[in-house]
Design a protein around this motif. Structure first.
Motif, short mmCIF file in Angstrom:
data_model
loop_
_atom_site.label_atom_id
_atom_site.label_comp_id
_atom_site.label_asym_id
_atom_site.label_seq_id
_atom_site.Cartn_x
_atom_site.Cartn_y
_atom_site.Cartn_z
N ASP A 1 0.85 -1.19 0.00
CA ASP A 1 0.00 0.00 0.00
C ASP A 1 0.89 1.25 0.00
O ASP A 1 1.56 1.53 1.01
CB ASP A 1 -0.89 -0.03 1.24
N PRO A 2 0.94 2.02 -1.09
CA PRO A 2 1.82 3.20 -1.16
C PRO A 2 1.57 4.22 -0.05
O PRO A 2 2.51 4.79 0.50
CB PRO A 2 1.52 3.80 -2.54
N ALA A 3 0.31 4.44 0.32
CA ALA A 3 0.00 5.41 1.38
C ALA A 3 0.57 4.93 2.71
O ALA A 3 1.14 5.71 3.48
CB ALA A 3 -1.50 5.64 1.48
N ALA A 4 0.41 3.65 2.99
CA ALA A 4 0.95 3.09 4.24
C ALA A 4 2.48 3.16 4.23
O ALA A 4 3.10 3.49 5.24
CB ALA A 4 0.48 1.64 4.42
N SER A 5 3.09 2.86 3.08
CA SER A 5 4.54 2.93 2.96
C SER A 5 5.05 4.33 3.27
O SER A 5 6.03 4.51 4.00
CB SER A 5 4.97 2.51 1.55
N ARG A 6 4.37 5.35 2.75
CA ARG A 6 4.76 6.74 3.04
C ARG A 6 4.67 7.03 4.55
O ARG A 6 5.55 7.69 5.11
CB ARG A 6 3.89 7.72 2.26
N ARG A 7 3.62 6.54 5.18
CA ARG A 7 3.48 6.77 6.63
C ARG A 7 4.62 6.11 7.40
O ARG A 7 5.20 6.71 8.31
CB ARG A 7 2.12 6.22 7.13
N TYR A 8 4.93 4.86 7.04
CA TYR A 8 6.03 4.16 7.72
C TYR A 8 7.35 4.91 7.52
O TYR A 8 8.11 5.10 8.46
CB TYR A 8 6.18 2.73 7.20
N PHE A 9 7.61 5.33 6.28
CA PHE A 9 8.88 6.00 6.02
C PHE A 9 8.96 7.39 6.65
O PHE A 9 10.04 7.85 7.02
CB PHE A 9 9.18 6.04 4.51
N ARG A 10 7.84 8.06 6.80
CA ARG A 10 7.83 9.33 7.52
C ARG A 10 8.31 9.08 8.96
O ARG A 10 9.12 9.83 9.50
CB ARG A 10 6.43 9.94 7.50
N THR A 11 7.81 8.01 9.56
CA THR A 11 8.23 7.65 10.92
C THR A 11 9.70 7.26 10.95
O THR A 11 10.45 7.64 11.85
CB THR A 11 7.36 6.50 11.47
N VAL A 12 10.13 6.49 9.94
CA VAL A 12 11.53 6.05 9.86
C VAL A 12 12.46 7.26 9.84
O VAL A 12 13.42 7.35 10.62
CB VAL A 12 11.74 5.17 8.59
N PHE A 13 12.20 8.20 8.94
CA PHE A 13 13.09 9.36 8.83
C PHE A 13 13.00 10.28 10.04
O PHE A 13 14.00 10.84 10.46
CB PHE A 13 12.82 10.11 7.53
N GLN A 14 11.82 10.41 10.64
CA GLN A 14 11.71 11.23 11.85
C GLN A 14 12.48 10.59 13.00
O GLN A 14 13.09 11.28 13.81
CB GLN A 14 10.24 11.42 12.24
N THR A 15 12.48 9.25 13.06
CA THR A 15 13.24 8.55 14.10
C THR A 15 14.73 8.83 13.95
O THR A 15 15.42 9.09 14.95
CB THR A 15 12.96 7.03 14.04
#
Length: 198
Positions: free
Chosen positions: A111-125
């Motif tokens: 799911d591209p939208a879910a992937s973006r959410r996960y990666f937003r968290t990854v980069f913020q971490t």
């Protein structure tokens, strides 16, 4: 002063002597840190020694450089716990289980939208944990003569697709024809064709 044991903050920054930019910036950083009471020693070393120290994780801090794969999987090779292993590229041995879980989820979801959410968290971490301080990014400029026809150049590597570069026949100069042979027709005897082309 370090919170732990109230010791003055002092560390050594390993820098490859072959990189004049990094050496100059290390001296500038050393002075800026000295102004706030931090003692940063600079250890210049030959490049292969620098690579050995980096690979063996034998340093306080390193002034490294990275050119990672720009795809989402590139962050795994540089910052995941798995990449902290001896043969990985996570030279600072950064580990965060939440980062790993979010990264794995982002890489495996369809799911591209879910992937973006996960990666937003990854980069913020990564930003919040600050396992490294990104000091600068060089501006790369690539140019090609107008006679060259190239596929769209990738921002992370102008040389990708270089095998597809060409110069239209009508725009070639003598230098462009050196070593060129006519294409071999499908089904022909390539040995005979290459002999005739010479």
């Amino acid at each position: 002063v370090r919170e732990k044991n109230a010791r003055p903050l002092e560390f050594t920054l390993a820098v490859p002597s072959s990189s004049r930019n990094r050496v100059r910036l290390a001296v500038l950083m050393q002075e800026q840190l000295r102004a706030v009471g931090v003692k940063m020693n600079i250890e210049e070393m030959e490049f292969t020694t620098f690579l050995d120290r980096m690979s063996s994780r034998n340093f306080d801090a390193i002034f490294g450089a990275a050119h990672t794969d720009p795809s989402p999987v590139g962050i795994r090779q540089a910052w995941s716990s798995a990449a902290a292993a001896k043969d990985g590229s996570n030279f600072g041995s950064y580990r965060n289980p939440n980062f790993d879980a979010q990264l794995d989820s982002g890489l495996t979801t369809m799911d591209p939208a879910a992937s973006r959410r996960y990666f937003r968290t990854v980069f913020q971490t990564i930003v919040d944990d600050a396992p490294a301080i990104w000091v600068y990014e060089p501006r790369l400029i690539a140019g090609a003569h107008r006679r060259l026809r190239t596929p769209e150049m990738r921002p992370d590597g102008w040389w990708h697709g270089i095998a597809d570069w060409s110069i239209p026949t009508g725009e070639r100069i003598a230098r462009d024809r050196v070593g060129l042979r006519p294409p071999v027709a499908a089904g022909s005897d390539s040995t005979a064709d290459s002999t005739r082309a010479r």
